[in-house]
Design a protein around this motif. Structure first.
Motif, PDB file in Angstrom:
ATOM      1  N   LEU A  46       0.776  -1.211  -0.115  1.00  0.00           N
ATOM      2  CA  LEU A  46      -0.104   0.056  -0.103  1.00  0.00           C
ATOM      3  C   LEU A  46       0.800   1.078   0.023  1.00  0.00           C
ATOM      4  O   LEU A  46       0.447   2.161  -0.730  1.00  0.00           O
ATOM      5  N   ILE A  47       2.090   1.336   0.777  1.00  0.00           N
ATOM      6  CA  ILE A  47       2.964   2.240   0.609  1.00  0.00           C
ATOM      7  C   ILE A  47       3.442   2.695  -0.654  1.00  0.00           C
ATOM      8  O   ILE A  47       3.396   3.735  -1.080  1.00  0.00           O
ATOM      9  N   ILE A  48       4.116   1.623  -1.196  1.00  0.00           N
ATOM     10  CA  ILE A  48       4.603   1.507  -2.711  1.00  0.00           C
ATOM     11  C   ILE A  48       3.566   2.126  -3.646  1.00  0.00           C
ATOM     12  O   ILE A  48       3.742   3.249  -4.375  1.00  0.00           O
ATOM     13  N   TRP A  49       2.275   1.731  -3.515  1.00  0.00           N
ATOM     14  CA  TRP A  49       1.249   1.878  -4.405  1.00  0.00           C
ATOM     15  C   TRP A  49       0.831   3.518  -4.172  1.00  0.00           C
ATOM     16  O   TRP A  49       0.685   4.297  -5.166  1.00  0.00           O
TER      17      TRP A  49
ATOM     18  N   GLY B 193       2.696   5.777  -2.926  1.00  0.00           N
ATOM     19  CA  GLY B 193       3.811   6.731  -3.232  1.00  0.00           C
ATOM     20  C   GLY B 193       4.051   7.123  -4.852  1.00  0.00           C
ATOM     21  O   GLY B 193       3.754   8.046  -5.378  1.00  0.00           O
ATOM     22  N   LEU B 194       3.601   5.640  -5.641  1.00  0.00           N
ATOM     23  CA  LEU B 194       3.738   6.045  -7.010  1.00  0.00           C
ATOM     24  C   LEU B 194       2.355   7.068  -7.506  1.00  0.00           C
ATOM     25  O   LEU B 194       2.503   7.576  -8.253  1.00  0.00           O
ATOM     26  N   PHE B 195       1.565   6.688  -6.721  1.00  0.00           N
ATOM     27  CA  PHE B 195      -0.025   7.238  -7.013  1.00  0.00           C
ATOM     28  C   PHE B 195       0.270   9.023  -6.869  1.00  0.00           C
ATOM     29  O   PHE B 195       0.008   9.681  -7.579  1.00  0.00           O
ATOM     30  N   LEU B 196       0.839   9.269  -5.456  1.00  0.00           N
ATOM     31  CA  LEU B 196       1.156  10.613  -5.375  1.00  0.00           C
ATOM     32  C   LEU B 196       2.112  11.322  -6.371  1.00  0.00           C
ATOM     33  O   LEU B 196       1.851  12.396  -6.801  1.00  0.00           O
ATOM     34  N   TYR B 197       3.162  10.430  -6.919  1.00  0.00           N
ATOM     35  CA  TYR B 197       4.047  11.001  -7.585  1.00  0.00           C
ATOM     36  C   TYR B 197       3.406  11.247  -9.226  1.00  0.00           C
ATOM     37  O   TYR B 197       3.495  12.365  -9.655  1.00  0.00           O
ATOM     38  N   MET B 198       2.388  10.335  -9.499  1.00  0.00           N
ATOM     39  CA  MET B 198       1.740  10.616 -10.787  1.00  0.00           C
ATOM     40  C   MET B 198       0.911  11.650 -10.601  1.00  0.00           C
ATOM     41  O   MET B 198       0.836  12.459 -11.647  1.00  0.00           O
ATOM     42  N   LEU B 199       0.153  11.865  -9.644  1.00  0.00           N
ATOM     43  CA  LEU B 199      -0.799  12.994  -9.347  1.00  0.00           C
ATOM     44  C   LEU B 199       0.088  14.234  -9.404  1.00  0.00           C
ATOM     45  O   LEU B 199      -0.522  15.227 -10.159  1.00  0.00           O
ATOM     46  N   ARG B 200       1.185  14.429  -8.897  1.00  0.00           N
ATOM     47  CA  ARG B 200       2.052  15.588  -8.813  1.00  0.00           C
ATOM     48  C   ARG B 200       2.456  15.949 -10.270  1.00  0.00           C
ATOM     49  O   ARG B 200       2.617  16.977 -10.888  1.00  0.00           O
ATOM     50  N   LEU B 201       2.906  14.775 -10.902  1.00  0.00           N
ATOM     51  CA  LEU B 201       3.505  14.851 -12.419  1.00  0.00           C
ATOM     52  C   LEU B 201       2.365  15.433 -13.247  1.00  0.00           C
ATOM     53  O   LEU B 201       2.654  16.264 -14.044  1.00  0.00           O
TER      54      LEU B 201
ATOM     55  N   ALA C   6      -8.534   9.409 -10.654  1.00  0.00           N
ATOM     56  CA  ALA C   6      -7.416   9.114 -10.085  1.00  0.00           C
ATOM     57  C   ALA C   6      -7.561   8.575  -8.714  1.00  0.00           C
ATOM     58  O   ALA C   6      -6.882   7.523  -8.292  1.00  0.00           O
ATOM     59  N   TRP C   7      -8.488   9.356  -7.765  1.00  0.00           N
ATOM     60  CA  TRP C   7      -8.431   8.939  -6.365  1.00  0.00           C
ATOM     61  C   TRP C   7      -9.362   7.577  -6.420  1.00  0.00           C
ATOM     62  O   TRP C   7      -9.207   6.845  -5.738  1.00  0.00           O
ATOM     63  N   LEU C   8     -10.344   7.482  -7.435  1.00  0.00           N
ATOM     64  CA  LEU C   8     -11.098   6.247  -7.366  1.00  0.00           C
ATOM     65  C   LEU C   8     -10.094   5.169  -7.897  1.00  0.00           C
ATOM     66  O   LEU C   8     -10.235   4.037  -7.305  1.00  0.00           O
ATOM     67  N   LEU C   9      -9.142   5.342  -8.792  1.00  0.00           N
ATOM     68  CA  LEU C   9      -8.232   4.129  -9.055  1.00  0.00           C
ATOM     69  C   LEU C   9      -7.273   3.815  -7.704  1.00  0.00           C
ATOM     70  O   LEU C   9      -7.077   2.806  -7.498  1.00  0.00           O
ATOM     71  N   TRP C  10      -6.862   5.277  -7.002  1.00  0.00           N
ATOM     72  CA  TRP C  10      -5.935   4.492  -5.940  1.00  0.00           C
ATOM     73  C   TRP C  10      -7.027   3.804  -5.047  1.00  0.00           C
ATOM     74  O   TRP C  10      -6.556   2.850  -4.387  1.00  0.00           O
ATOM     75  N   LEU C  11      -8.337   4.148  -4.822  1.00  0.00           N
ATOM     76  CA  LEU C  11      -9.209   3.306  -3.935  1.00  0.00           C
ATOM     77  C   LEU C  11      -9.096   2.101  -4.493  1.00  0.00           C
ATOM     78  O   LEU C  11      -9.228   0.732  -3.716  1.00  0.00           O
ATOM     79  N   TRP C  12      -9.518   1.742  -5.968  1.00  0.00           N
ATOM     80  CA  TRP C  12      -9.704   0.491  -6.721  1.00  0.00           C
ATOM     81  C   TRP C  12      -8.482  -0.494  -6.406  1.00  0.00           C
ATOM     82  O   TRP C  12      -8.501  -1.769  -5.846  1.00  0.00           O
TER      83      TRP C  12
ATOM     84  N   VAL D 206      -7.650  -3.797  -4.190  1.00  0.00           N
ATOM     85  CA  VAL D 206      -7.163  -5.185  -4.781  1.00  0.00           C
ATOM     86  C   VAL D 206      -6.172  -5.729  -3.960  1.00  0.00           C
ATOM     87  O   VAL D 206      -6.040  -6.830  -3.612  1.00  0.00           O
ATOM     88  N   ILE D 207      -4.864  -4.674  -3.687  1.00  0.00           N
ATOM     89  CA  ILE D 207      -4.120  -5.250  -2.718  1.00  0.00           C
ATOM     90  C   ILE D 207      -4.593  -5.925  -1.368  1.00  0.00           C
ATOM     91  O   ILE D 207      -4.113  -6.939  -1.082  1.00  0.00           O
TER      92      ILE D 207
END
Lengths: 38, 218
Positions: free
Chosen positions: A14-17, A19-27, B6-12, B16-17
């Protein structure tokens, strides 16, 4: 013991995901700014 | 709106994890918890396949329109296909170490994905070797279109016609899905999540490439 081990694996995933998510959002935000500048 | 998606994808993907470890049961015949890698390894391989096929589609569009945006989209799709392909190979090797005792065994599945990675690695080398934008676009588009033949053969046909220690594909040789229903829920949800992640990453990669092209060379 097994549950504890799995808990750690889930937490690391969850931490890795996140981190990647926030990086992509910022990019994405940075790209929008640069596209406006151009 | 884009942020909400994007946030929905984060939640999705977060669901899954959690689902992969707490909702889906362990598969029979696998050592320890090793079967859980399936929920990430298989969608990564699917995302890789999606990238290579999408690249061929964008390449056809480029040859018809000569729009550089389509060429950039094809190149970005192949880069991401390679990224997901490498991740699928690494996760597969970790699983192979647990189940077969070695990271690399030259199993037909491992060999076929290695050949596809080399094939698309050569695409990047081809692009890097040509300076003229139009020539680069035309030649790399032709190469990526060749992938329509190569990729399904390596991803779908080779594993079904050769003897392999690798577990059966989700849809097995008899055309049946023999997987516990909760495992299927998590696997398909993961596949959808990885496909969405692929398209988001692809959008960002195309925009970065477009900005790079507009920037004057130093």
């Amino acid at each position: 013991m097994v549950t504890g081990g799995i808990g750690w694996v889930v937490a690391v995933n969850l931490i890795i995901w996140t981190g990647l998510f926030l990086y992509m959002l910022r990019l994405g935000k940075r790209l929008r700014e640069m596209e406006k500048e151009k | 709106m884009k942020n909400l998606l994007a946030w929905l994808l984060w939640l999705w993907i977060s669901a899954v994890i959690v689902g992969a470890f707490y909702y889906a049961p362990l598969a029979m015949g696998f050592l320890g918890e090793s079967s859980r890698i399936l929920f990430f390894h298989v969608p990564m391989a699917w995302a890789s396949f999606l990238g290579f096929i999408a690249a061929a589609v964008w390449s056809i569009r480029y040859l018809r329109s000569r729009n550089p945006a389509h060429d950039r989209a094809a190149a970005a799709a192949i880069e991401l296909g390679l990224l997901f392909g490498v991740l699928a190979t690494v996760t597969g090797a970790v699983w192979a170490r647990i189940m077969w005792g070695a990271y690399w065994n030259w199993d037909p599945r491992q060999t076929s994905i290695l050949i596809s990675l080399l094939f698309y690695g050569a695409y990047l080398a081809l692009r890097g070797a040509i300076d003229d934008q139009d020539t680069r676009g035309r030649l790399s588009a032709a190469y990526a279109i060749l992938g329509i033949v190569v990729t399904p053969f390596l991803f779908w046909i080779v594993p079904r016609i050769t003897y392999s220690l690798h577990p059966e594909p989700v849809i097995n040789a008899e055309g049946k899905i023999e997987m516990e229903s909760r495992m299927q829920h998590v696997l398909y949800a993961s596949g959808l999540g990885f496909a969405a992640l692929f398209f988001w990453m692809h959008d960002l990669a195309c925009r970065v490439a477009a900005l790079r092209e507009r920037k004057p060379a130093p």
